[in-house]
Each structure stands twice: as structure tokens, then as C-alpha cells.
Design an enzyme around this catalytic site. Structure first.
Site, PDB file in Angstrom:
ATOM      1  N   HIS A  85       7.275  -4.397  -9.127  1.00 60.18           N
ATOM      2  CA  HIS A  85       6.427  -5.481  -8.628  1.00 60.18           C
ATOM      3  C   HIS A  85       5.651  -6.098  -9.775  1.00 60.18           C
ATOM      4  CE1 HIS A  85       3.634  -2.078  -8.494  1.00 60.18           C
ATOM      5  NE2 HIS A  85       2.614  -2.886  -8.279  1.00 60.18           N
ATOM      6  N   HIS A 122       2.513  -6.584 -10.665  1.00 62.45           N
ATOM      7  CA  HIS A 122       1.184  -6.220 -11.188  1.00 62.45           C
ATOM      8  C   HIS A 122       1.259  -5.857 -12.678  1.00 62.45           C
ATOM      9  CE1 HIS A 122      -0.553  -5.261  -6.940  1.00 62.45           C
ATOM     10  NE2 HIS A 122      -0.593  -6.547  -7.234  1.00 62.45           N
ATOM     11  N   ASP A 171      -0.155  -3.695 -14.528  1.00 66.61           N
ATOM     12  CA  ASP A 171      -0.018  -2.301 -14.972  1.00 66.61           C
ATOM     13  C   ASP A 171       1.419  -1.795 -14.808  1.00 66.61           C
ATOM     14  OD1 ASP A 171      -0.685  -2.351 -12.097  1.00 66.61           O
ATOM     15  OD2 ASP A 171      -0.747  -0.158 -12.208  1.00 66.61           O
ATOM     16  N   HIS A 172       2.325  -2.670 -14.309  1.00 61.96           N
ATOM     17  CA  HIS A 172       3.745  -2.303 -14.177  1.00 61.96           C
ATOM     18  C   HIS A 172       4.660  -3.173 -15.045  1.00 61.96           C
ATOM     19  CE1 HIS A 172       3.060   0.449 -10.693  1.00 61.96           C
ATOM     20  NE2 HIS A 172       1.925  -0.216 -10.751  1.00 61.96           N
ATOM     21  N   HIS A 183       2.472  -3.658  -0.360  1.00 59.98           N
ATOM     22  CA  HIS A 183       1.538  -3.623  -1.503  1.00 59.98           C
ATOM     23  C   HIS A 183       1.504  -5.019  -2.125  1.00 59.98           C
ATOM     24  CE1 HIS A 183      -0.557  -1.995  -4.991  1.00 59.98           C
ATOM     25  NE2 HIS A 183       0.377  -2.463  -5.792  1.00 59.98           N
ATOM     26  N   ASP A 227       4.405   1.227  -6.339  1.00 61.03           N
ATOM     27  CA  ASP A 227       3.108   1.421  -5.671  1.00 61.03           C
ATOM     28  C   ASP A 227       3.241   1.296  -4.153  1.00 61.03           C
ATOM     29  OD1 ASP A 227       2.042   1.689  -8.183  1.00 61.03           O
ATOM     30  OD2 ASP A 227       0.795  -0.114  -8.098  1.00 61.03           O
ATOM     31  N   HIS A 271       1.944   6.086  -9.926  1.00 60.53           N
ATOM     32  CA  HIS A 271       0.624   6.594 -10.314  1.00 60.53           C
ATOM     33  C   HIS A 271       0.461   8.076  -9.996  1.00 60.53           C
ATOM     34  CE1 HIS A 271      -1.437   2.695 -11.120  1.00 60.53           C
ATOM     35  NE2 HIS A 271      -0.524   2.226 -10.273  1.00 60.53           N
TER      36      HIS A 271
HETATM   37 FE    FE Z   1      -0.012   0.124 -10.059  1.00 60.68          FE
HETATM   38 ZN    ZN Z   2       0.510  -2.362  -8.038  1.00 63.37          ZN
END
Ligand code: FE
Ligand code: ZN
Length: 275
Positions: free
Chosen positions: A70, A72, A74-75, A132, A149, A187
Site C-alpha cells: 500500500h 503509506h 513507511d512501506h 486500511h 497493514d 509491523h
Molecule cells: Fe505501516
Molecule cells: Zn499503513
């Protein structure tokens, strides 16, 4: 490459010899999963480039592809740095304009074949699992699930963009995969999720068993992951919304009757947000 053909071979359910999955730590609690074989590696959700570059260098590995679940940061945040340092590789990601890093846009039912990891390539099926984010995907194959996530061990992602019916349908879909499937999520949230699961379902002994295993893994410096879908079905309250004990706890927390598993799910998710 994603397939459009109707007649495609089934995605294998066991990992070929020589292929291993290793975690690369990123940020505070992200995992970038590294699928490696021989001298080649594919990484899942590289939110940062530096730890991936260090792991590749340490392992003498060549990056041959990237999977993205996805959009985001942090990915996906490390993709540009990896491509800049190492040159272009295929980047498989959701068909969403926000995933600007993707070079191959994948949709539900597509088959992604990762070259260089085994003869004929390592194949994964794409599952669209909105909730998400609206365009979140998971990758399933070879007995592995990269759930990003959407599904965490004993928990699930927050619904930033989706609705409770969408998110609970996505989780149900993942939970219906074979029970021995290994779950690699984005995570390290397992211990906190276990604390919540215990509050929801104090009488569920499977939670305590998984908690002991998770504690042992964490004490020895390892991730709590992978989990299995068997463990998740037994412990994860978000996959257990039809269980009377879970539904009862959600109704008690809501202070009203709830009309079914989707309402139970919505209440659990809201409860977890403030737990
Ligand atoms: Fe994440
Ligand atoms: Zn995420």
C-alpha cells in the site's frame, strides 16, 4: 508479471528449497521482509532504503524485485533510494496513482512471478484487501502471506480509508486461506495486540500459548513473526467476531446489542483505537 489469462497454474503452497525469508528492521517497528535465494533478493514494503542496502551488502545479495502492499510512506519510502543506488528493478504495487513507485500495477487475482529466486520464478497471487487503505493488496503463495497493514498478528490495521464491511471482508478473505499459511505483516505490534485480545477474550487459552511463544521469540531478539493463519484464527479477535465470547465483549463495551459480526468488528476496532 501479472497474468490476465484465465487458465493459469495454481500458486504453489510450499516454499521451494533454498528460499528463505528474513526480516530487515526499519523505523521503530516496521519489518521489511527479504525473500532471498542464492545471491538474489526481493524485498516487501521497503519504507527505508538504508537498512535494505546494508542487508544486501552484508548478504552479498542482488536486488531483483520489490513488492508493495500500500501507498503509506513507511512501506514505500525507500523505493526511490534503492532504485537510485542499485538501478531499476520490477516494483509490483497496487493499481493506485498514489503508488508512484510501482512499475507493475497489480489487481486482484493477478499472478506475480519473482524471477531469480528459483527455477521458473516464485509466484504469488494478488489479493485486494481494502480497509486500511482503499487499494491495499496482499501477496499470497508458496505457503506465505505478506499482509502489509491489513492483518497483524492478533490484530489488524486501522481503517484509515475503508469501512468496517470492507475491512472485515478483507480479513475474512485472508483468514480463509490455508491454516498453515505463514503470516508476514508490516509491523511488530504483536505484544500490544495480545494485551487487547486478552481484554476481549480472557477465557481464550490459545492467546496465552501464543503469548508465551511471542515472548520467547522477542527475548531472543527475533520478530514475533511469522505467525500462522491457524494461530490467527484461534487468537485474533478481529477474525473471531462471530464467536459468542468476542461478540459479547464487544456488546458489553458498546453498552448495546450489536447486530452481527460486522458491527462487532466495528466496535472492536473502535475499542482498540483507544485501548
Ligand atoms: Fe505501516
Ligand atoms: Zn499503513
Amino acid at each position: 508479471m501479472p497474468a490476465s489469462s484465465a487458465a493459469r497454474p495454481a500458486v504453489p503452497t510450499t516454499l521451494p528449497d533454498g528460499v528463505t525469508i528474513e526480516p530487515i528492521d526499519a523505523f521503530k517497528d516496521n519489518y521489511i521482509w527479504c525473500i532471498r535465494a542464492g545471491g538474489n533478493a526481493v524485498v516487501v514494503d521497503p519504507g527505508e532504503a538504508a537498512p535494505v542496502l546494508a542487508a544486501l551488502r552484508a548478504g552479498g545479495l542482488r536486488l531483483t524485485g520489490i513488492l508493495l502492499t500500500h501507498h503509506h510512506a513507511d512501506h514505500v519510502g525507500g523505493v526511490a533510494g534503492l532504485v537510485h543506488a542499485l538501478g531499476p528493478v520490477p516494483v509490483y504495487g497496487p493499481a493506485d496513482d498514489r503508488v508512484t513507485e510501482a512499475t507493475v500495477r497489480v489487481r486482484d487475482g493477478d499472478r506475480v512471478v519473482l524471477e531469480g529466486l528459483c527455477d521458473g520464478g516464485l509466484a504469488f497471487e494478488v489479493l485486494e484487501v481494502p480497509g486500511h487503505t482503499t487499494s491495499h493488496v496482499a501477496f499470497h503463495g508458496n505457503g506465505l502471506l505478506f499482509s502489509g497493514d491489513t492483518l497483524f498478528s492478533v490484530g489488524c490495521g486501522r481503517m484509515f480509508e475503508g469501512t468496517p464491511p470492507q475491512m472485515s471482508a478483507s480479513l475474512d478473505r485472508l483468514a480463509a486461506l490455508p491454516p498453515e499459511t505463514l503470516v508476514f505483516c508490516g509491523h511488530e505490534y504483536t505484544a500490544a495486540n495480545i494485551a487487547f485480545a486478552r481484554a476481549v477474550e480472557p477465557g481464550n487459552g490459545a492467546i496465552g500459548e501464543w503469548a508465551s511463544e511471542v515472548e520467547a521469540r522477542r527475548m531472543s531478539g527475533r520478530p514475533s513473526l511469522p505467525s500462522t493463519l491457524r494461530t490467527e484464527r484461534a487468537t485474533n479477535p478481529f477474525l473471531r467476531c462471530a464467536e459468542p465470547a468476542v461478540a459479547g465483549a464487544a456488546a458489553a463495551h458498546a453498552g448495546r446489542a450489536l447486530s452481527g459480526p460486522v458491527e462487532v468488528f466495528a466496535e472492536l476496532r473502535a475499542w482498540k483505537n483507544v485501548f
